[in-house]
Design an enzyme around this catalytic site. Structure first.
Site, PDB file in Angstrom:
ATOM      1  N   LYS A  18       6.891  12.029 -28.612  1.00 43.35           N
ATOM      2  CA  LYS A  18       7.407  13.450 -28.339  1.00 43.35           C
ATOM      3  C   LYS A  18       8.033  14.062 -29.311  1.00 43.35           C
ATOM      4  O   LYS A  18       8.586  13.506 -30.230  1.00 43.35           O
ATOM      5  CB  LYS A  18       8.215  13.513 -26.835  1.00 43.35           C
ATOM      6  CG  LYS A  18       9.569  12.711 -27.183  1.00 43.35           C
ATOM      7  CD  LYS A  18      10.785  13.414 -27.895  1.00 43.35           C
ATOM      8  CE  LYS A  18      11.864  12.490 -27.871  1.00 43.35           C
ATOM      9  NZ  LYS A  18      12.962  13.258 -28.901  1.00 43.35           N
ATOM     10  N   GLY A 104      13.498   9.714 -33.796  1.00 45.55           N
ATOM     11  CA  GLY A 104      13.601  10.953 -32.869  1.00 45.55           C
ATOM     12  C   GLY A 104      12.309  11.137 -32.034  1.00 45.55           C
ATOM     13  O   GLY A 104      12.390  12.329 -31.622  1.00 45.55           O
ATOM     14  N   LEU A 105      11.366  10.237 -32.060  1.00 47.94           N
ATOM     15  CA  LEU A 105       9.998  10.631 -31.459  1.00 47.94           C
ATOM     16  C   LEU A 105      10.096  10.001 -29.950  1.00 47.94           C
ATOM     17  O   LEU A 105       8.836  10.019 -29.454  1.00 47.94           O
ATOM     18  CB  LEU A 105       8.773  10.217 -32.370  1.00 47.94           C
ATOM     19  CG  LEU A 105       8.930  10.973 -33.607  1.00 47.94           C
ATOM     20  CD1 LEU A 105       7.951  10.325 -34.652  1.00 47.94           C
ATOM     21  CD2 LEU A 105       8.229  12.352 -33.253  1.00 47.94           C
ATOM     22  N   GLY A 106      10.869   9.223 -29.715  1.00 46.53           N
ATOM     23  CA  GLY A 106      10.855   8.588 -28.407  1.00 46.53           C
ATOM     24  C   GLY A 106      10.318   7.546 -28.132  1.00 46.53           C
ATOM     25  O   GLY A 106       9.785   7.051 -27.036  1.00 46.53           O
ATOM     26  N   SER A 109      11.436   4.958 -25.306  1.00 50.57           N
ATOM     27  CA  SER A 109      11.522   5.438 -24.058  1.00 50.57           C
ATOM     28  C   SER A 109      10.029   5.523 -23.650  1.00 50.57           C
ATOM     29  O   SER A 109       9.918   5.226 -22.355  1.00 50.57           O
ATOM     30  CB  SER A 109      12.288   6.839 -24.116  1.00 50.57           C
ATOM     31  OG  SER A 109      13.436   6.910 -24.494  1.00 50.57           O
ATOM     32  N   SER A 110       9.151   5.879 -24.522  1.00 51.17           N
ATOM     33  CA  SER A 110       7.672   6.134 -23.964  1.00 51.17           C
ATOM     34  C   SER A 110       7.111   4.777 -23.670  1.00 51.17           C
ATOM     35  O   SER A 110       6.540   4.449 -22.596  1.00 51.17           O
ATOM     36  CB  SER A 110       6.681   6.720 -25.097  1.00 51.17           C
ATOM     37  OG  SER A 110       5.472   7.037 -24.624  1.00 51.17           O
ATOM     38  N   ASP A 140      15.648   9.739 -21.732  1.00 54.15           N
ATOM     39  CA  ASP A 140      14.429  10.261 -22.205  1.00 54.15           C
ATOM     40  C   ASP A 140      13.207   9.857 -21.214  1.00 54.15           C
ATOM     41  O   ASP A 140      12.151  10.292 -21.249  1.00 54.15           O
ATOM     42  CB  ASP A 140      13.934  10.411 -23.553  1.00 54.15           C
ATOM     43  CG  ASP A 140      15.079  11.142 -24.508  1.00 54.15           C
ATOM     44  OD1 ASP A 140      15.560  11.966 -23.862  1.00 54.15           O
ATOM     45  OD2 ASP A 140      14.834  11.122 -25.618  1.00 54.15           O
TER      46      ASP A 140
END
Length: 289
Positions: A18, A104-106, A109-110, A140
């Site tokens: 993200k 910072g691209l998650g 969390s993904s 997130d």
């Protein structure tokens, strides 16, 4: 033990990255967290998580040096499923990381959200309960249960889905440095670099995206983490400056999340990675083998 309800030896999950198209961070709350206001967007950069249910002994493999411990979001997600279901789960996991860690691209969390989606299907867990589990794993993570475009508030777990934004793409620049979210928030606190949140900010930015209003997008772009991170990490600021020079046609160039990745936003397919909608994700999240 998880029964192999898919009737196949393994399942491959796509875990999208993200970007934060807009990100305002308020001052620290009494509980130590910060309220944020952000526009999340998934893009077509994916980690791949290969699961093998029903193994005799659980295992975790990764193509990077990611450890299997309580800081690993997949570890947290599995522990949360076991706690919520009362099951001891034996499963093999192989994670092929393509989303840089600490960028910072998650990615973490993904990955966790994709694992929760798998167990939600395998154990027929109701949606509200899965969202609660995702929130327990990370702020997130709930967003990645659906993906696409979302406006988020609270710690990032309060989500609204006003409709997916399409027709944009991004180029990404990856500095060779990881930034921990804990450090990023500490820098905001130390430098008083927060923004008092106006709930209209993220909504208005979303509306500018939908309207293809490049002037508003340039003028209203915001990431509260950007200046504090630039003040600490010269190499990240250098990547930002270089991207500005190399991509003068970009609508906006800015840092995503708490860093370190810099993205340049384009209308159309000028960028390498396109926006990917929740509908597209729902069709491609699972593949079997």
């Amino acid at each position: 033990m998880v029964s192999n309800s898919f009737g196949i030896p393994s399942v491959s999950l796509k875990c999208p990255a993200k970007i934060n198209l807009y990100l305002a961070v308020d001052k620290r709350r009494s509980d130590g967290f910060h309220n944020i206001s952000t526009v999340f967007q998934t893009i077509d950069l994916f980690d791949e998580l290969i699961l093998t249910p029903g193994v005799n002994d659980s295992y975790f493999k990764c193509n990077t040096d990611l450890s299997w411990n309580h800081e690993n979001t997949l570890h947290k997600a599995l522990a949360e499923v076991e706690r919520q279901t009362g099951r001891k789960i034996e499963i093999g996991m192989e994670l092929k990381k393509r989303i840089p860690s600490g960028g910072g691209l998650g990615g973490g969390s993904s990955d966790a959200a994709s694992l929760l989606r798998f167990f939600a299907k395998a154990f027929e867990i109701e949606t509200e309960r899965v969202i609660e589990m995702a929130s327990a794993v990370g702020s997130d993570v709930p967003f990645f249960l659906r993906g696409g475009t979302a406006i988020a508030s609270g710690r990032g777990e309060i989500l609204s889905y006003p409709g997916d934004v399409t027709g944009y793409s991004v180029d990404l620049s990856f500095p060779e440095v990881e930034v921990s979210t804990v450090l990023a928030y500490r820098l905001i606190d130390e430098l008083d670099s927060f923004h008092c949140i106006d709930e209209r900010g993220a909504r208005q930015y979303y509306e500018a995206l939908k309207a293809r209003d490049t002037v508003r997008l340039k003028n209203d772009s915001l990431n509260s983490f950007q200046n504090p991170i630039f003040s600490r990490f010269a190499e990240i600021k250098d990547h930002y400056s270089k991207s500005l020079l190399e991509k003068p046609n970009a609508v906006v160039t800015m840092m995503t999340g708490s860093g370190s990745t810099i993205f340049s936003l384009f209308q159309g397919r000028m960028g390498k990675h396109k926006f990917i909608s929740s509908e597209e994700l729902s069709k491609t999240w699972f593949s079997t083998g």
